[in-house]
Design a protein around this motif. Sequence first.
Motif, PDB file in Angstrom:
ATOM      1  N   GLY A  76       0.819  -1.210   0.000  1.00 20.36           N
ATOM      2  CA  GLY A  76       0.000   0.000   0.000  1.00 20.36           C
ATOM      3  C   GLY A  76       0.853   1.260   0.000  1.00 20.36           C
ATOM      4  O   GLY A  76       0.543   2.237  -0.688  1.00 20.36           O
ATOM      5  N   ARG A  77       1.946   1.243   0.772  1.00 18.52           N
ATOM      6  CA  ARG A  77       2.867   2.387   0.803  1.00 18.52           C
ATOM      7  C   ARG A  77       3.459   2.604  -0.591  1.00 18.52           C
ATOM      8  O   ARG A  77       3.539   3.731  -1.074  1.00 18.52           O
ATOM      9  CB  ARG A  77       3.972   2.157   1.828  1.00 18.52           C
ATOM     10  N   PHE A  78       3.891   1.520  -1.228  1.00 16.66           N
ATOM     11  CA  PHE A  78       4.449   1.597  -2.577  1.00 16.66           C
ATOM     12  C   PHE A  78       3.420   2.172  -3.550  1.00 16.66           C
ATOM     13  O   PHE A  78       3.732   3.061  -4.354  1.00 16.66           O
ATOM     14  CB  PHE A  78       4.912   0.207  -3.033  1.00 16.66           C
ATOM     15  N   LEU A  79       2.190   1.716  -3.460  1.00 13.04           N
ATOM     16  CA  LEU A  79       1.141   2.237  -4.340  1.00 13.04           C
ATOM     17  C   LEU A  79       0.895   3.719  -4.086  1.00 13.04           C
ATOM     18  O   LEU A  79       0.655   4.481  -5.035  1.00 13.04           O
ATOM     19  CB  LEU A  79      -0.148   1.434  -4.162  1.00 13.04           C
ATOM     20  N   GLY A 102       4.824   8.900  -9.052  1.00  9.99           N
ATOM     21  CA  GLY A 102       5.160   7.967 -10.130  1.00  9.99           C
ATOM     22  C   GLY A 102       5.989   6.815  -9.581  1.00  9.99           C
ATOM     23  O   GLY A 102       6.312   6.767  -8.391  1.00  9.99           O
ATOM     24  N   ASP A 103       6.313   5.890 -10.430  1.00  7.40           N
ATOM     25  CA  ASP A 103       7.102   4.728 -10.028  1.00  7.40           C
ATOM     26  C   ASP A 103       8.451   5.201  -9.501  1.00  7.40           C
ATOM     27  O   ASP A 103       9.190   5.875 -10.213  1.00  7.40           O
ATOM     28  CB  ASP A 103       7.301   3.794 -11.224  1.00  7.40           C
ATOM     29  N   PRO A 104       8.790   4.876  -8.248  1.00  7.25           N
ATOM     30  CA  PRO A 104      10.025   5.379  -7.662  1.00  7.25           C
ATOM     31  C   PRO A 104      11.280   4.589  -8.051  1.00  7.25           C
ATOM     32  O   PRO A 104      12.317   4.739  -7.419  1.00  7.25           O
ATOM     33  CB  PRO A 104       9.749   5.255  -6.162  1.00  7.25           C
ATOM     34  N   TRP A 105      11.179   3.737  -9.069  1.00  3.74           N
ATOM     35  CA  TRP A 105      12.323   2.909  -9.449  1.00  3.74           C
ATOM     36  C   TRP A 105      13.570   3.756  -9.556  1.00  3.74           C
ATOM     37  O   TRP A 105      13.519   4.829 -10.128  1.00  3.74           O
ATOM     38  CB  TRP A 105      12.049   2.189 -10.767  1.00  3.74           C
ATOM     39  N   PRO A 106      14.691   3.355  -8.989  1.00  6.96           N
ATOM     40  CA  PRO A 106      14.981   2.019  -8.466  1.00  6.96           C
ATOM     41  C   PRO A 106      14.608   1.808  -7.004  1.00  6.96           C
ATOM     42  O   PRO A 106      14.899   0.758  -6.448  1.00  6.96           O
ATOM     43  CB  PRO A 106      16.496   1.904  -8.642  1.00  6.96           C
ATOM     44  N   CYS A 107      13.979   2.761  -6.384  1.00  6.74           N
ATOM     45  CA  CYS A 107      13.648   2.650  -4.952  1.00  6.74           C
ATOM     46  C   CYS A 107      12.218   2.182  -4.752  1.00  6.74           C
ATOM     47  O   CYS A 107      11.410   2.851  -4.109  1.00  6.74           O
ATOM     48  CB  CYS A 107      13.908   3.981  -4.259  1.00  6.74           C
ATOM     49  N   GLY A 108      11.914   1.031  -5.290  1.00  7.91           N
ATOM     50  CA  GLY A 108      10.566   0.498  -5.201  1.00  7.91           C
ATOM     51  C   GLY A 108      10.451  -0.645  -4.220  1.00  7.91           C
ATOM     52  O   GLY A 108      11.200  -0.745  -3.251  1.00  7.91           O
ATOM     53  N   ALA A 109       9.506  -1.521  -4.508  1.00  5.42           N
ATOM     54  CA  ALA A 109       9.190  -2.656  -3.642  1.00  5.42           C
ATOM     55  C   ALA A 109       9.569  -3.955  -4.336  1.00  5.42           C
ATOM     56  O   ALA A 109       9.448  -4.086  -5.552  1.00  5.42           O
ATOM     57  CB  ALA A 109       7.701  -2.657  -3.306  1.00  5.42           C
ATOM     58  N   PHE A 110       9.996  -4.910  -3.534  1.00  2.00           N
ATOM     59  CA  PHE A 110      10.371  -6.229  -4.031  1.00  2.00           C
ATOM     60  C   PHE A 110       9.607  -7.297  -3.265  1.00  2.00           C
ATOM     61  O   PHE A 110       9.351  -7.158  -2.074  1.00  2.00           O
ATOM     62  CB  PHE A 110      11.873  -6.481  -3.836  1.00  2.00           C
ATOM     63  N   GLU A 111       9.279  -8.360  -3.965  1.00  2.00           N
ATOM     64  CA  GLU A 111       8.679  -9.536  -3.349  1.00  2.00           C
ATOM     65  C   GLU A 111       9.804 -10.553  -3.176  1.00  2.00           C
ATOM     66  O   GLU A 111      10.572 -10.788  -4.108  1.00  2.00           O
ATOM     67  CB  GLU A 111       7.596 -10.079  -4.272  1.00  2.00           C
ATOM     68  N   ILE A 112       9.906 -11.139  -1.997  1.00  2.00           N
ATOM     69  CA  ILE A 112      10.933 -12.140  -1.730  1.00  2.00           C
ATOM     70  C   ILE A 112      10.379 -13.505  -2.134  1.00  2.00           C
ATOM     71  O   ILE A 112       9.368 -13.964  -1.589  1.00  2.00           O
ATOM     72  CB  ILE A 112      11.335 -12.159  -0.247  1.00  2.00           C
ATOM     73  N   ARG A 113      11.035 -14.129  -3.105  1.00  2.00           N
ATOM     74  CA  ARG A 113      10.618 -15.457  -3.583  1.00  2.00           C
ATOM     75  C   ARG A 113      11.764 -16.447  -3.404  1.00  2.00           C
ATOM     76  O   ARG A 113      12.914 -16.131  -3.698  1.00  2.00           O
ATOM     77  CB  ARG A 113      10.233 -15.403  -5.061  1.00  2.00           C
ATOM     78  N   GLY A 150      10.312   4.965  -0.138  1.00  3.34           N
ATOM     79  CA  GLY A 150      10.162   6.020  -1.131  1.00  3.34           C
ATOM     80  C   GLY A 150      11.500   6.327  -1.749  1.00  3.34           C
ATOM     81  O   GLY A 150      12.512   5.690  -1.438  1.00  3.34           O
ATOM     82  N   PRO A 151      11.536   7.308  -2.635  1.00  2.00           N
ATOM     83  CA  PRO A 151      12.795   7.681  -3.275  1.00  2.00           C
ATOM     84  C   PRO A 151      13.751   8.334  -2.275  1.00  2.00           C
ATOM     85  O   PRO A 151      13.327   8.764  -1.190  1.00  2.00           O
ATOM     86  CB  PRO A 151      12.368   8.667  -4.363  1.00  2.00           C
ATOM     87  N   PRO A 152      15.039   8.426  -2.620  1.00  2.00           N
ATOM     88  CA  PRO A 152      16.001   9.060  -1.719  1.00  2.00           C
ATOM     89  C   PRO A 152      15.641  10.519  -1.450  1.00  2.00           C
ATOM     90  O   PRO A 152      15.091  11.202  -2.322  1.00  2.00           O
ATOM     91  CB  PRO A 152      17.326   8.983  -2.474  1.00  2.00           C
ATOM     92  N   ASP A 153      15.961  10.977  -0.240  1.00  3.21           N
ATOM     93  CA  ASP A 153      15.763  12.393   0.075  1.00  3.21           C
ATOM     94  C   ASP A 153      16.913  13.206  -0.524  1.00  3.21           C
ATOM     95  O   ASP A 153      17.777  12.659  -1.212  1.00  3.21           O
ATOM     96  CB  ASP A 153      15.602  12.606   1.582  1.00  3.21           C
ATOM     97  N   HIS A 154      16.950  14.489  -0.239  1.00  5.09           N
ATOM     98  CA  HIS A 154      17.947  15.375  -0.827  1.00  5.09           C
ATOM     99  C   HIS A 154      19.373  15.014  -0.426  1.00  5.09           C
ATOM    100  O   HIS A 154      20.320  15.393  -1.102  1.00  5.09           O
ATOM    101  CB  HIS A 154      17.644  16.836  -0.477  1.00  5.09           C
ATOM    102  N   ASP A 155      19.550  14.249   0.656  1.00  8.15           N
ATOM    103  CA  ASP A 155      20.878  13.811   1.096  1.00  8.15           C
ATOM    104  C   ASP A 155      21.240  12.417   0.585  1.00  8.15           C
ATOM    105  O   ASP A 155      22.294  11.898   0.935  1.00  8.15           O
ATOM    106  CB  ASP A 155      20.951  13.807   2.622  1.00  8.15           C
ATOM    107  N   GLY A 156      20.367  11.811  -0.209  1.00 12.14           N
ATOM    108  CA  GLY A 156      20.630  10.465  -0.715  1.00 12.14           C
ATOM    109  C   GLY A 156      20.299   9.371   0.273  1.00 12.14           C
ATOM    110  O   GLY A 156      20.801   8.258   0.164  1.00 12.14           O
ATOM    111  N   SER A 157      19.430   9.663   1.238  1.00 14.98           N
ATOM    112  CA  SER A 157      19.044   8.686   2.258  1.00 14.98           C
ATOM    113  C   SER A 157      17.698   8.050   1.938  1.00 14.98           C
ATOM    114  O   SER A 157      16.805   8.716   1.420  1.00 14.98           O
ATOM    115  CB  SER A 157      18.922   9.374   3.622  1.00 14.98           C
ATOM    116  N   VAL A 158      17.583   6.785   2.274  1.00 16.05           N
ATOM    117  CA  VAL A 158      16.322   6.063   2.129  1.00 16.05           C
ATOM    118  C   VAL A 158      16.046   5.289   3.409  1.00 16.05           C
ATOM    119  O   VAL A 158      16.953   4.998   4.184  1.00 16.05           O
ATOM    120  CB  VAL A 158      16.325   5.080   0.938  1.00 16.05           C
ATOM    121  N   THR A 159      14.786   4.936   3.598  1.00 16.58           N
ATOM    122  CA  THR A 159      14.368   4.070   4.692  1.00 16.58           C
ATOM    123  C   THR A 159      13.846   2.781   4.076  1.00 16.58           C
ATOM    124  O   THR A 159      13.182   2.802   3.039  1.00 16.58           O
ATOM    125  CB  THR A 159      13.280   4.749   5.537  1.00 16.58           C
ATOM    126  N   ILE A 160      14.177   1.675   4.702  1.00 16.96           N
ATOM    127  CA  ILE A 160      13.771   0.365   4.184  1.00 16.96           C
ATOM    128  C   ILE A 160      12.868  -0.350   5.180  1.00 16.96           C
ATOM    129  O   ILE A 160      12.821  -0.008   6.369  1.00 16.96           O
ATOM    130  CB  ILE A 160      14.994  -0.532   3.847  1.00 16.96           C
TER     131      ILE A 160
END
Length: 171
Positions: free
Chosen positions: A47-50, A57-68, A83-93
Amino acid sequence: MDDLATARLVLHRMSPGEAEQVATGASDGSVRWAPGYPSEGDRAGAGRFLGVCATTGDPWPCGAFEIRRREDGHATGGLGFHGPPDHDGSVTIGYGLVPSAQGKGYASEALRALLSFARARGITRVRGDTDHDNTASQRVMTAAGMRLIAEDERLKYYEITWTTDTATVTA
């Protein structure tokens, strides 16, 4: 190919359509889901990804992955960026696995692959957090190279940062 492969897993880049199936828990049958998948956390992550897709828009490469699992193709959990990186290049996973896939090292394996992927794309900092009593998640982040940097009454906060040559930890 946008999927990431590890020794035992495929981290499948989710499309918005696949994320919609996970968010609603209604599979079209094209992917086999392990019992218990998607969990409440998987549905929330999808839901967050959507939501990100709808606003930016699609945040690729910072999107969602399914673990298979490679051995049988079953989806057992998810991981990705909030989400996409912030202005400092940081992301949360965030990440999670169904109970039947826990305790096998899959989460650490998947997170190491995601961190390598992030670093290769110029992301400078990856953050994650977990409840105090979620020692399994704490071990996963530590095993993947993240370090505890802070905590409050509710959460423990982990982080890894990179310079051009090495991974370093900041406080």
